[in-house]
Write a protein that holds these residues in place. Structure first.
Motif, PDB file in Angstrom:
ATOM      1  N   SER A 175      -7.054  11.823   1.282  1.00  0.00           N
ATOM      2  CA  SER A 175      -7.821  10.872   2.096  1.00  0.00           C
ATOM      3  C   SER A 175      -7.327   9.425   1.923  1.00  0.00           C
ATOM      4  N   TYR A 176      -7.019   9.019   0.671  1.00  0.00           N
ATOM      5  CA  TYR A 176      -6.620   7.611   0.502  1.00  0.00           C
ATOM      6  C   TYR A 176      -5.239   7.349   1.096  1.00  0.00           C
ATOM      7  N   LEU A 177      -4.390   8.381   1.159  1.00  0.00           N
ATOM      8  CA  LEU A 177      -3.074   8.180   1.796  1.00  0.00           C
ATOM      9  C   LEU A 177      -3.226   8.097   3.310  1.00  0.00           C
ATOM     10  N   GLU A 178      -4.219   8.808   3.827  1.00  0.00           N
ATOM     11  CA  GLU A 178      -4.499   8.697   5.270  1.00  0.00           C
ATOM     12  C   GLU A 178      -4.995   7.288   5.608  1.00  0.00           C
ATOM     13  N   THR A 179      -5.902   6.775   4.733  1.00  0.00           N
ATOM     14  CA  THR A 179      -6.386   5.405   4.944  1.00  0.00           C
ATOM     15  C   THR A 179      -5.202   4.437   4.888  1.00  0.00           C
ATOM     16  N   VAL A 219      21.501  -0.506   8.571  1.00  0.00           N
ATOM     17  CA  VAL A 219      20.250   0.035   8.021  1.00  0.00           C
ATOM     18  C   VAL A 219      19.964   1.393   8.665  1.00  0.00           C
ATOM     19  N   GLU A 220      19.797   2.396   7.850  1.00  0.00           N
ATOM     20  CA  GLU A 220      19.452   3.732   8.357  1.00  0.00           C
ATOM     21  C   GLU A 220      17.970   3.960   8.093  1.00  0.00           C
ATOM     22  N   LEU A 221      17.170   3.988   9.154  1.00  0.00           N
ATOM     23  CA  LEU A 221      15.728   4.179   8.979  1.00  0.00           C
ATOM     24  C   LEU A 221      15.380   5.651   9.077  1.00  0.00           C
ATOM     25  N   LYS A 222      14.561   6.118   8.133  1.00  0.00           N
ATOM     26  CA  LYS A 222      14.179   7.525   8.140  1.00  0.00           C
ATOM     27  C   LYS A 222      12.681   7.628   7.925  1.00  0.00           C
ATOM     28  N   LYS A 223      12.073   8.579   8.626  1.00  0.00           N
ATOM     29  CA  LYS A 223      10.670   8.864   8.350  1.00  0.00           C
ATOM     30  C   LYS A 223      10.605   9.692   7.067  1.00  0.00           C
ATOM     31  N   GLY A 224       9.733   9.326   6.158  1.00  0.00           N
ATOM     32  CA  GLY A 224       9.626  10.113   4.926  1.00  0.00           C
ATOM     33  C   GLY A 224       8.536   9.569   4.040  1.00  0.00           C
ATOM     34  N   ASN A 225       8.213  10.352   3.028  1.00  0.00           N
ATOM     35  CA  ASN A 225       7.139   9.997   2.121  1.00  0.00           C
ATOM     36  C   ASN A 225       7.718   9.674   0.748  1.00  0.00           C
ATOM     37  N   ALA A 226       7.219   8.593   0.150  1.00  0.00           N
ATOM     38  CA  ALA A 226       7.671   8.200  -1.192  1.00  0.00           C
ATOM     39  C   ALA A 226       7.485   9.326  -2.207  1.00  0.00           C
ATOM     40  N   LYS A 261      -2.490   6.692  -6.676  1.00  0.00           N
ATOM     41  CA  LYS A 261      -3.259   7.128  -7.849  1.00  0.00           C
ATOM     42  C   LYS A 261      -2.294   7.780  -8.840  1.00  0.00           C
ATOM     43  N   THR A 262      -2.749   7.956 -10.077  1.00  0.00           N
ATOM     44  CA  THR A 262      -1.836   8.310 -11.173  1.00  0.00           C
ATOM     45  C   THR A 262      -0.869   9.456 -10.873  1.00  0.00           C
ATOM     46  N   GLU A 263      -1.387  10.589 -10.389  1.00  0.00           N
ATOM     47  CA  GLU A 263      -0.495  11.744 -10.204  1.00  0.00           C
ATOM     48  C   GLU A 263       0.537  11.466  -9.123  1.00  0.00           C
ATOM     49  N   ASP A 264       0.129  10.758  -8.069  1.00  0.00           N
ATOM     50  CA  ASP A 264       1.068  10.416  -6.996  1.00  0.00           C
ATOM     51  C   ASP A 264       2.085   9.382  -7.486  1.00  0.00           C
ATOM     52  N   LEU A 265       1.614   8.443  -8.312  1.00  0.00           N
ATOM     53  CA  LEU A 265       2.541   7.435  -8.841  1.00  0.00           C
ATOM     54  C   LEU A 265       3.621   8.107  -9.688  1.00  0.00           C
ATOM     55  N   LYS A 266       3.191   9.090 -10.487  1.00  0.00           N
ATOM     56  CA  LYS A 266       4.175   9.833 -11.301  1.00  0.00           C
ATOM     57  C   LYS A 266       5.220  10.465 -10.395  1.00  0.00           C
ATOM     58  N   ASP A 293     -12.209   2.457  -3.709  1.00  0.00           N
ATOM     59  CA  ASP A 293     -12.307   1.885  -2.361  1.00  0.00           C
ATOM     60  C   ASP A 293     -10.933   2.033  -1.702  1.00  0.00           C
ATOM     61  N   GLU A 294     -10.842   2.992  -0.782  1.00  0.00           N
ATOM     62  CA  GLU A 294      -9.525   3.367  -0.248  1.00  0.00           C
ATOM     63  C   GLU A 294      -8.857   2.224   0.501  1.00  0.00           C
ATOM     64  N   ARG A 295      -9.683   1.437   1.198  1.00  0.00           N
ATOM     65  CA  ARG A 295      -9.083   0.347   1.979  1.00  0.00           C
ATOM     66  C   ARG A 295      -8.548  -0.764   1.059  1.00  0.00           C
ATOM     67  N   LEU A 296      -9.342  -1.103   0.031  1.00  0.00           N
ATOM     68  CA  LEU A 296      -8.879  -2.133  -0.917  1.00  0.00           C
ATOM     69  C   LEU A 296      -7.606  -1.670  -1.624  1.00  0.00           C
ATOM     70  N   ARG A 297      -7.576  -0.381  -1.954  1.00  0.00           N
ATOM     71  CA  ARG A 297      -6.393   0.182  -2.606  1.00  0.00           C
ATOM     72  C   ARG A 297      -5.186   0.049  -1.669  1.00  0.00           C
ATOM     73  N   ALA A 298      -5.391   0.434  -0.406  1.00  0.00           N
ATOM     74  CA  ALA A 298      -4.295   0.357   0.574  1.00  0.00           C
ATOM     75  C   ALA A 298      -3.834  -1.085   0.757  1.00  0.00           C
ATOM     76  N   LEU A 299      -4.761  -2.031   0.593  1.00  0.00           N
ATOM     77  CA  LEU A 299      -4.405  -3.453   0.754  1.00  0.00           C
ATOM     78  C   LEU A 299      -3.832  -4.049  -0.534  1.00  0.00           C
TER      79      LEU A 299
END
Ligand code: SAM
Length: 323
Positions: free
Chosen positions: A3-7, A120-127, A150-155, A189-195
């Motif tokens: 959900s927070y990645l969607e936000t 510059v080669e632009l690609k769609k992808g996820n970190a 969040k922690t697991e995603d950051l890892k 707070d997903e929006r604050l996190r995204a910001l």
């Protein structure tokens, strides 16, 4: 997608369609080098919190990867040093951001005779799952993205950067950090996190995430005031002070006695001899400053000598010295 990645997706879709000048402003000047002009729209879409472009990382046309492209300003700055077809790979998960940056690069061509969009080669992808080969990148960068995770995603995001870097390659980053513990309401707070306002770690935690992933050398290059979360405007009882840091994590082998973390400490020998040699690779010339990593600073400090001065961390390490 969680959900927070969607936000996060929606926040940056909006920021791509309607540039938001104040989104991640910082005290960094927008620097331009001789012959490098940054289009106004790229400056307005500067959603970073520092700079990841350091000339000393960028000799010999390094193959560069930039994750989370925003308006493309830093990719243009990296391309200035590389100037080869597909020399800078930009990855973003938001279609609208990729589209906006593509347009911005076309504008950059009109202002910069040396620049071609094909650099510059632009690609769609996820970190979290980079569409990039193992051991193929000299310099990887991200600015104001990792603090959102969040922690697991950051890892996962750090492990992905480690995977794609060549040995001794470097991951150059800028992110907000916070030395106070934030409450769960802010954290979730997903929006604050995204910001980029409520996900930040302390510098120590941030560095540990990098060294746990295997990076043997860490350089903290800058530390600056960033934002305040105050009780009147945010769900907090206390004033929260957020800083931003610029960090490089280098894919050096992990030393047997632990990582070399440079936080801007310096050792100065001022005794009776011409130099002091600790017989572990550190020679301090009389009254000459030597940048040392925290591990070496601790070891020299524990000698309890009255002729060696060790400075506090300045959080401004700019190369040189020894580990
Ligand atoms: C705070 S902005 C920073 C943009 C740019 N780095 C700058 O300094 O201006 C975050 C960027 O990361 C992108 N992004 C967000 N989540 C992502 C993910 N999981 N993978 C790749 N890109 C992502 C956003 O679309 C946006 O371009």
């Amino acid at each position: 997608m969680s959900s927070y990645l969607e936000t996060t997706y929606n926040v940056y879709k909006e920021a791509a369609l309607t540039p938001d000048v104040g989104l991640c402003c910082t005290t960094n000047p927008i620097w331009e080098l001789p012959g490098l002009k940054i289009p106004k729209i790229m400056q307005e879409m500067n959603y970073g919190c520092g700079s990841t472009v350091h000339a000393r990382d960028l000799t010999n046309n390094p193959k560069t990867l930039y994750v989370g492209v925003g308006g493309g300003m830093e990719l243009l700055q990296f391309a200035y040093f590389n100037r080869q077809k597909n020399g800078v790979v930009g990855i973003d998960m938001v279609n609208e951001m990729l589209e906006a940056s593509r347009k911005n690069f076309i504008e950059a061509e009109t202002l910069n005779p040396w620049f071609k969009s094909e650099f510059v080669e632009l690609k769609k992808g996820n970190a979290l799952n980079l569409p990039v080969e193992d051991n193929s990148i000299d310099v990887a960068a991200q600015n104001c993205l990792f603090n959102i995770f969040k922690t697991e995603d950051l890892k996962k995001a750090i492990a992905e950067m480690y995977r794609v870097l060549k040995p001794h390659g470097r991951l150059v980053m800028s992110d907000p950090t916070c030395e106070q513990s934030m409450n769960e309401t802010l954290r979730n707070d997903e929006r604050l996190r995204a910001l980029c306002l409520s996900g930040s770690l302390s510098i120590k935690e941030y560095v540990k995430m990098l060294t746990d992933a295997g990076f043997g050398t860490i350089e903290i290059r800058a530390r600056k005031p960033y934002r305040i979360l105050d009780p009147k405007h945010y769900a907090t009882d206390e004033l929260i002070y957020i800083e931003s840091i610029e960090v490089a994590a280098i894919k050096d082998p992990m030393p047997a006695d632990g990582p070399c973390v440079f936080t801007g400490k310096t050792a100065i020998y001022f005794g009776e001899n011409d130099y002091f040699d600790d017989n572990k690779g550190h020679v301090l010339l009389n009254n000459q400053p030597l940048a040392v990593c925290d591990k070496t600073a601790n070891a020299l400090g524990s000698l309890n000598r009255d002729d060696i001065f060790i400075s506090e961390s300045t959080y401004h390490y700019d190369g040189g010295g020894c580990c």
